[in-house]
Scaffold this motif. Structure first.
Motif, PDB file in Angstrom:
ATOM      1  N   THR A   1       0.843  -1.200   0.000  1.00 53.27           N
ATOM      2  CA  THR A   1       0.000   0.000   0.000  1.00 53.27           C
ATOM      3  C   THR A   1       0.878   1.250   0.000  1.00 53.27           C
ATOM      4  O   THR A   1       1.765   1.404   0.833  1.00 53.27           O
ATOM      5  CB  THR A   1      -0.928   0.004   1.223  1.00 53.27           C
ATOM      6  N   THR A   2       0.619   2.127  -0.965  1.00 50.40           N
ATOM      7  CA  THR A   2       1.364   3.376  -1.062  1.00 50.40           C
ATOM      8  C   THR A   2       0.381   4.539  -1.160  1.00 50.40           C
ATOM      9  O   THR A   2      -0.833   4.354  -1.100  1.00 50.40           O
ATOM     10  CB  THR A   2       2.267   3.378  -2.318  1.00 50.40           C
ATOM     11  N   GLU A   3       0.911   5.718  -1.334  1.00 46.12           N
ATOM     12  CA  GLU A   3       0.064   6.906  -1.471  1.00 46.12           C
ATOM     13  C   GLU A   3      -0.851   6.805  -2.687  1.00 46.12           C
ATOM     14  O   GLU A   3      -1.968   7.322  -2.694  1.00 46.12           O
ATOM     15  CB  GLU A   3       0.957   8.148  -1.622  1.00 46.12           C
ATOM     16  N   ASN A   4      -0.389   6.121  -3.721  1.00 42.17           N
ATOM     17  CA  ASN A   4      -1.125   6.056  -4.984  1.00 42.17           C
ATOM     18  C   ASN A   4      -1.679   4.667  -5.300  1.00 42.17           C
ATOM     19  O   ASN A   4      -2.203   4.449  -6.396  1.00 42.17           O
ATOM     20  CB  ASN A   4      -0.204   6.485  -6.137  1.00 42.17           C
TER      21      ASN A   4
ATOM     22  N   TYR B   1      -3.508   0.892  -3.519  1.00 38.04           N
ATOM     23  CA  TYR B   1      -3.941   0.024  -2.423  1.00 38.04           C
ATOM     24  C   TYR B   1      -3.243  -1.326  -2.541  1.00 38.04           C
ATOM     25  O   TYR B   1      -2.915  -1.776  -3.645  1.00 38.04           O
ATOM     26  CB  TYR B   1      -5.457  -0.176  -2.465  1.00 38.04           C
TER      27      TYR B   1
ATOM     28  N   GLU C   1      -6.122   0.655   6.069  1.00 35.53           N
ATOM     29  CA  GLU C   1      -6.266   1.333   4.781  1.00 35.53           C
ATOM     30  C   GLU C   1      -5.506   0.638   3.656  1.00 35.53           C
ATOM     31  O   GLU C   1      -4.978   1.279   2.742  1.00 35.53           O
ATOM     32  CB  GLU C   1      -5.840   2.797   4.894  1.00 35.53           C
TER      33      GLU C   1
END
Length: 458
Positions: free
Chosen positions: A224-227, A229, A289
């Motif tokens: 999972t990164t900022e851009n 899932y 998240e």
């Protein structure tokens, strides 16, 4: 004297289960329109849906000979290729048999309640067909309502053993076999090979190597990164059958069940510590998240999710994706389990020729039919012999689906209260995703399902 039937409980077939039933429509070779247009069968209407007669039946051709038997058969409308396959197989049956003729009708499925409306209208009028297509989890509802008859006396031991266990489990109610399916379904864990290579993650390739929940969560967090899932659970399919189909194995793999073995109660099962723990894990996935409540329709295919728990139809929609993808087994807690279930056939209790009707049912679910249907739809076959005959199931990624169907598939519970039970579980799953109190929600849903169960306990 007109036969008296019990009331058929309303069938709430929500979004994704039809996607587990084959066919080819937008986004994938599934009858459920990538699980977003599944029938919502509230059986409270009396109007019969539109029908399309198939093959020679359009010309009113009867089987040859004065003593021949003509049988009526209903099949729900699905994707064009799948529907054409059914018509082809029925026409081939008619050509191969001089003493039985099948007059098949494709019942128009408008994505709402037309198919179940047709069944209920025919039930009231006393003119049900001899053979009926029905969704696997609802076999108990049809059997309890005295709509379909047991086929125990017709199936041979050899034939029974050739079907994968989950098909027999799906078709059995109160110890009697009522239905057989020509296809199965499963939910592997898809993954983006390019992202996995970049992150240095090695995907498991067999049931024995399947990730535990802890390993699954750890990898999802890493991906999972900022851009992007780490995971897609296709929550865009809505609060319906998909959440039970995809989500119940979390409970089963934790040694839990949704209902007692004798089908009399969900208290202590649907709200058991095992179920609570399972949905708490689902809750954690959303709290961390790593998964979105509102994913885009093609989130995985567009590279915006590194993994996805989806059905065989995702392999079709991912064909044009700009990356290499693979499949791995469903993650587990205590014992590997995976989803199963699809459309099946039953013989109605109004049929005056049940033995001949079973011949048709056997034809539509024999090795040739299961192989052909799998080739057309991309869904796994329902027979061991079909898997053995289809070479691509011996190799990755499709060997993952084969292994799940033959080793870890678990049918959804057969109970006439299933329409309420599945909605109860789906509501609880969604509540977990929203971060609500899982135990409280499950206890509320238990009360609701218990009330429904009492309807069938005279």
């Amino acid at each position: 004297m007109k036969r008296m039937f019990k009331t058929l409980a309303p069938l709430t077939l929500s979004v994704a289960i039809m996607a587990a039933c084959g066919g080819e429509e937008s986004g994938g070779e599934t009858s459920g329109n990538e699980a977003s247009g599944n029938s919502n069968n509230n059986a409270d209407s009396g109007e019969q849906g539109d029908v399309v007669e198939t093959g020679e039946a359009e010309q009113g051709v009867e089987a040859s000979g004065d003593e021949s038997v003509t049988l009526d058969m209903w099949i729900h409308q699905t994707g064009e290729d799948e529907t054409d396959f059914y018509i082809k197989r029925i026409d081939e049956f008619n050509e191969a048999n001089d003493d039985i003729y099948v007059n098949a009708e494709i019942i128009i499925d408008d994505g709402a309640s037309s198919y179940s409306d047709s069944v209920n209208a025919a039930l009231v009028a006393g003119n049900l067909p001899d053979i009926l297509a029905l969704d696997g989890p609802y076999v108990a509802s049809f059997a309890e309502a005295d709509i379909i008859a047991s086929v125990e006396e017709y199936i041979t031991d050899e034939d029974r053993e050739d079907f994968v266990d989950s098909i027999i489990q799906q078709g059995t109610y109160n110890g009697e076999l009522y239905s057989l399916g020509a296809m199965e379904a499963s939910v592997p864990l898809y993954y983006n090979k390019d992202i996995f290579e970049e992150e240095g993650i090695e995907a498991p390739t067999s049931i024995e190597e399947a990730w535990t929940w802890d390993e699954f969560l750890e990898v999802a967090q890493q991906l999972t990164t900022e851009n992007r899932y780490g995971l897609n659970l296709f929550m865009n399919y809505g609060v319906g059958e998909w959440l039970t189909f995809m989500g119940a194995p979390f409970v089963w793999s934790n040694n839990g069940e949704l209902i007692s073995e004798d089908g009399t109660t969900v208290d202590g099962y649907l709200n058991s510590p095992e179920t609570v723990e399972s949905l708490e894990f689902v809750k954690t996935l959303f709290e961390e998240e790593v998964v979105s409540l509102t994913p885009g329709e093609m989130q995985f295919e567009e590279g915006n999710a590194a993994m996805a728990l989806g059905g065989p139809w995702i392999a079709v929609s991912a064909e044009d994706a700009d990356f290499e993808w693979g499949m791995m087994p469903y993650p587990y807690k205590e014992v590997p389990k995976s989803p199963s279930g699809s459309m099946a056939y039953g013989i109605t209790t109004l049929s005056e020729h049940p033995e001949e009707a079973y011949e048709v049912m056997a034809w539509m679910t024999n090795e040739e039919s299961t192989i052909g249907l799998s080739e057309v739809t991309g869904m796994p076959p329902a027979r061991h012999s079909a898997f053995e005959a289809m070479d691509h199931y011996d190799e990755l990624p499709w060997s993952v689906i084969r292994d799940q169907v033959t080793e870890t598939a678990h049918a959804r519970p057969q109970t006439p209260a299933y329409p309420v039970l599945t909605d109860a579980f789906a509501q609880a799953f969604h509540a977990a995703a929203l971060g609500e109190d899982v135990e409280e929600i499950l206890n509320q849903q238990v009360d609701r399902v218990e009330r429904e169960l009492r309807r069938f306990q005279d």
